[in-house]
Every structure is written in structure tokens, then in C-alpha cells.
Write a protein that holds these residues in place. Structure first.
Motif, mmCIF file in Angstrom:
data_model
loop_
_atom_site.group_PDB
_atom_site.id
_atom_site.type_symbol
_atom_site.label_atom_id
_atom_site.label_comp_id
_atom_site.label_asym_id
_atom_site.label_seq_id
_atom_site.Cartn_x
_atom_site.Cartn_y
_atom_site.Cartn_z
ATOM 1 N N MET A 1 25.856 45.523 -17.184
ATOM 2 C CA MET A 1 24.984 44.745 -17.240
ATOM 3 C C MET A 1 24.919 44.932 -19.405
ATOM 4 N N LEU A 2 25.063 43.362 -19.856
ATOM 5 C CA LEU A 2 23.936 43.640 -20.871
ATOM 6 C C LEU A 2 23.034 43.738 -21.690
ATOM 7 N N ALA A 3 23.376 44.656 -22.763
ATOM 8 C CA ALA A 3 22.011 45.287 -23.765
ATOM 9 C C ALA A 3 20.741 44.314 -23.596
ATOM 10 N N HIS A 4 19.521 44.561 -23.794
ATOM 11 C CA HIS A 4 18.087 44.439 -23.929
ATOM 12 C C HIS A 4 17.969 44.073 -25.110
ATOM 13 N N THR A 5 18.391 42.853 -25.413
ATOM 14 C CA THR A 5 17.739 42.668 -27.339
ATOM 15 C C THR A 5 16.809 42.393 -27.188
ATOM 16 N N GLU A 6 16.050 41.634 -28.530
ATOM 17 C CA GLU A 6 15.339 40.901 -29.291
ATOM 18 C C GLU A 6 15.517 40.561 -31.054
ATOM 19 N N PRO A 7 16.088 39.745 -30.917
ATOM 20 C CA PRO A 7 16.986 39.375 -32.459
ATOM 21 C C PRO A 7 15.897 38.275 -32.651
ATOM 22 N N ARG A 8 15.475 38.797 -34.145
ATOM 23 C CA ARG A 8 13.951 38.045 -34.172
ATOM 24 C C ARG A 8 14.320 37.311 -35.837
ATOM 25 N N ARG B 1 20.819 34.239 -21.009
ATOM 26 C CA ARG B 1 22.017 34.666 -20.611
ATOM 27 C C ARG B 1 22.702 35.607 -21.585
ATOM 28 N N TYR B 2 21.594 35.816 -22.345
ATOM 29 C CA TYR B 2 23.463 37.186 -22.993
ATOM 30 C C TYR B 2 22.109 37.801 -23.058
ATOM 31 N N GLY B 3 21.583 38.155 -22.412
ATOM 32 C CA GLY B 3 20.315 39.399 -22.504
ATOM 33 C C GLY B 3 19.355 39.808 -23.207
ATOM 34 N N ALA B 4 18.793 38.990 -24.238
ATOM 35 C CA ALA B 4 17.768 38.731 -25.480
ATOM 36 C C ALA B 4 17.143 37.890 -25.582
ATOM 37 N N ASN B 5 16.028 38.948 -24.748
ATOM 38 C CA ASN B 5 14.681 38.478 -25.707
ATOM 39 C C ASN B 5 13.888 37.730 -27.180
ATOM 40 N N VAL B 6 14.943 36.793 -27.594
ATOM 41 C CA VAL B 6 14.419 36.465 -28.674
ATOM 42 C C VAL B 6 12.932 36.495 -29.596
ATOM 43 N N ARG B 7 12.436 37.152 -30.685
ATOM 44 C CA ARG B 7 10.954 36.843 -31.299
ATOM 45 C C ARG B 7 11.173 36.506 -32.130
#
Ligand SMILES: NC(=O)C[C@H](N)C(=O)O
Length: 412
Positions: free
Chosen positions: A1-8, A74-80
Motif C-alpha cells: 500500500m502506498l503511504a498517505h501523503t499530502e503534497p502542498r 491514485r498515488y495515495g496523496a491528498n494534495v493540499r
């Protein structure tokens, strides 16, 4: 599973059709853009309420602004996505050096806190702003994407959502340390684009450089080899870029029968230190009728005005093949090779702000500094097909169903 990240990502809204609403006087930018055209759309907002962020705004002040959390991708990110709306928002036909200075200042002042930047801008002068920022931010090690739309995001059939979402996704997942433009499913180098349609959803092209990335139903194709990776330094010296001033440079489009008097009136205008001359074909203009034009140019160059020769053609480059182009070069004109008008104009403005020395500016105008120009030895212009007499004729059925008619069908 991809790590959950939040690119800003910092989304800077400067104006343009993307944020416009109808008014009694025509389409104008709306202050309700974020609240009514972005926030209610699920693709831009996972429903997390009340997120705020503090940014340095276009006036250099600290401002508390809204922040959106995009649904998991799809890449596990919630973009902020922090949203800074300029005040006032403008139709980009009014954008010139003050807007470029504000955008450059905002990106620089906030660069430590964001991985990337997206700028919503009107399409009319988007190519100029993208080129200007390409030079002004050339030492920035982060992705900056300008986008906009042909139809307002307040309308259901707008191209704005697609362009904005694409910009946010690409800027937060790809490391493209350049100023780019994302429009109509293509990511272009910012110093190469030009607006080619007033209404088509594929409104931009980069005629002398293929897109950096293209998006289709099957996926995202990135041309990694084309992306600038070179010498962007280890950081960013916020004092290194002076403010630019677009009033110092003019663009003169050559037309059949142009006179020395007209050329002189542009070159000799008080306060003008640079001229972009849009010539015919591979760098020609009508010199046969009047050698005064050459003399006018020679005198201006001797006074320290930098005159740059670029082609009016969408594709190809200024060369020294023809006599007029050579005579112009002998008079002191600098070849701009395959630069767009937008790139040549903004590069000249940028270089004039950075240097007092006109021969230094002229030399750099012919040199590639951030991917805006193809040096002549790699110019594609002279590549020829094999003789047409040797090429196969491929049989293509026309859309109307009528067959291709050959005068010698049996031989084909
Ligand atoms: N499509 C657009 O954005 C056009 C608008 N006039 C602008 O450049 O601001």
C-alpha cells in the motif's frame, strides 16, 4: 500500500476567463471563484472544512487564506491546495511587468513552504507571463504551472476544471523544475508557448519544442529527457532578481512596404532600450527599396539599443541564409533564432533589468538560458524529406466515403 501523503501546492489566482462571470459590461473576474466555482466541486475538495493557511500575498503582506484538501488520488496523496486570490483579479490583457513582478515575488516569498505552484491566469497574455516567469524564476528548483481556460469554471462545459485539476496533479507528482503551462491535456515549457486559438480548448502550442508531458485516457506520458534538470543551484537567492519593466521594450512586426521612417519612430522612442523585430521567414525584411532602414538600425544599435531578429513564422528559425538577414546582422541586429515573440520580448525585458551593458544583453539574447531557444547547429529547418518522387502514396479512405482517385490506379 502506498503511504498517505499530502503534497502542498500554492494555487495563485491572478484572473482570466477561468474565474469570470457575466456582468452588464461583459465577462469580468469574480470574487466568488473559490467559494462558488472550486469549493463545491468534489474533485477539488474532499469535504474537510475550515482549513486555513498563512501566505505572503502579492503586496508583501501576510494573509490568512483558505486551503483545500483534494480527494485521495491514485498515488495515495491528498494534495493540499492553499488558495491565494489576487486583489484585484484581472483580465490578462492588462497584465504586464507589474503582474510578473508580483507573481515572481509571491512564489519566491512562499517557496520554502510549498512543493509546487499553480497559477490561474487569463489566456490572452498567459504565454508572455509564462515566458517572463521562466526567466525570472530560472533558479527555482520547483515546479510552477500556469493554466487558465477558454470558458469560465462557472459554466458547466468549461475546460477550466480539467486544466486546473491536471495542473494540480502534475505539479504535485512530477518534479519538473521549470515554469510550465498546462492547457488542453499538454504540459508545455513556459518559454516556448504561444496562444494559437481564441476559443479552442487546445488553445496553446509550443511550435519549436514538443510538450514536456501529454495526458490521455491511457495515462501520462512524460518526456523526461526534455525537462531541464541542469544547474538550478541549491536554493534560491531572493535578492537575485531585479524588478522588470516592460515599458523599455517594443515589438515591431515587419510588413510589406515598411519604411525607414516607421522603423525609426520605434527605435528612437525615448526610454526604449530594446526592440524585437518580427521579420519575414528566415529573418528578412525589405531592405532593397531603402537602405535608410539599415542605417536607422545601425545608429540605434550604436546608441545602445538592443535589436533582436525573430521570425513571424510559427515554426523555424532566423538564419543567415539570405542577403537581407545578413545585412541586418552586419548592422548589429542580434539573431533570436527560433524564440517566440513572447520569449524574445520578455527575455529582453529580463536581461535589461539585470545588466547595464547592451552588448552583454545582445550576446545573451542569442544564447539559450532556460530552454527558450534552439541554437542554430541543432536547428531542424534544413532537414529534408527524401524526394517526393520516392515516397509511397498511402491509400486513405476519405471521411465522406469517396475513394482516392488516381490517374494510374493500377500502378499504386
Ligand atoms: N480565456 C481568457 O482567459 C481570456 C481573457 N480575456 C483573459 O486573458 O483574461
Amino acid at each position: 500500500m502506498l503511504a498517505h501523503t499530502e503534497p502542498r501546492v500554492l494555487l495563485i489566482v491572478a484572473g482570466g476567463t477561468i474565474c469570470m462571470q457575466d456582468s452588464p459590461t461583459g465577462l469580468v473576474p469574480s470574487k466568488l471563484f473559490l467559494e462558488e466555482a472550486i469549493k463545491p466541486k468534489q474533485t477539488f475538495n474532499d469535504g474537510t472544512d475550515g482549513l486555513v493557511d498563512e501566505v505572503v500575498d502579492e503586496h508583501g503582506s501576510r494573509r490568512s487564506v483558505s486551503c483545500l484538501r483534494l480527494p485521495r488520488d491514485r498515488y495515495g496523496a491528498n494534495v493540499r491546495c492553499t488558495v491565494l486570490e489576487f486583489d484585484p483579479l484581472i483580465d490578462s490583457s492588462s497584465a504586464h511587468s507589474p503582474t510578473w513582478n508580483q507573481l515572481s515575488t509571491v512564489v519566491r516569498a512562499n517557496q520554502a513552504r510549498y512543493e509546487s505552484f499553480v497559477i490561474c491566469h487569463g489566456t490572452d497574455t498567459l504565454a508572455y507571463t509564462a515566458a517572463a516567469l521562466s526567466f525570472m524564476l530560472k533558479d527555482l528548483d520547483k515546479t510552477v504551472i500556469l493554466t487558465g481556460s477558454q470558458k469560465s469554471m462557472f459554466f458547466p462545459d468549461s475546460d477550466g476544471s480539467n486544466n486546473l485539476l491536471g495542473s494540480l496533479v502534475l505539479s504535485s507528482h512530477l518534479r519538473v523544475p521549470e515554469v510550465c503551462v498546462y492547457f488542453g491535456n499538454s504540459l508545455f515549457r513556459g518559454s516556448r508557448v504561444t496562444k494559437v486559438s481564441a476559443s479552442n480548448y487546445s488553445g496553446f502550442e509550443s511550435p519549436n519544442a514538443r510538450p514536456l508531458a501529454e495526458v490521455s485516457e491511457s495515462g501520462i506520458t512524460v518526456h523526461w529527457d526534455d525537462i531541464n534538470q541542469a544547474s538550478r543551484g541549491n536554493g534560491f537567492n531572493s535578492n537575485s532578481v531585479p524588478e522588470v519593466d516592460s515599458s523599455k521594450v517594443v515589438v515591431l512586426k515587419v510588413f510589406p512596404g515598411i519604411t525607414a521612417k516607421l522603423v525609426g519612430s520605434m527605435l528612437n522612442t525615448k526610454g526604449v532600450s530594446g526592440v524585437v523585430l518580427e521579420t519575414f521567414g528566415a529573418g528578412n525584411m525589405p531592405l532593397g527599396m531603402s537602405d535608410d532602414i539599415l542605417e536607422t538600425i545601425r545608429q540605434a544599435v550604436q546608441r545602445g539599443v538592443v535589436v533582436v531578429n525573430i521570425t513571424q513564422c510559427l515554426h523555424g528559425s532566423v538564419t543567415s541564409s539570405y542577403e537581407p538577414a545578413r545585412k541586418l546582422a552586419d548592422a548589429g541586429i542580434t539573431p533570436g533564432f527560433d524564440m517566440t515573440t513572447e520569449a524574445a520580448f520578455t527575455k529582453l525585458i529580463y536581461l535589461l533589468a539585470s545588466s547595464q551593458n547592451s552588448s552583454d544583453v545582445a550576446r545573451k539574447m542569442s544564447t539559450n538560458i532556460c530552454g527558450e531557444l534552439t541554437p542554430p547547429e541543432t536547428d531542424e529547418a534544413d532537414k529534408q524529406f527524401a524526394s517526393i518522387a520516392q515516397l509511397p502514396i498511402r491509400y486513405v479512405r476519405s471521411i465522406s466515403g469517396r475513394d482516392f482517385q488516381s490517374i494510374r490506379p493500377s500502378k499504386l
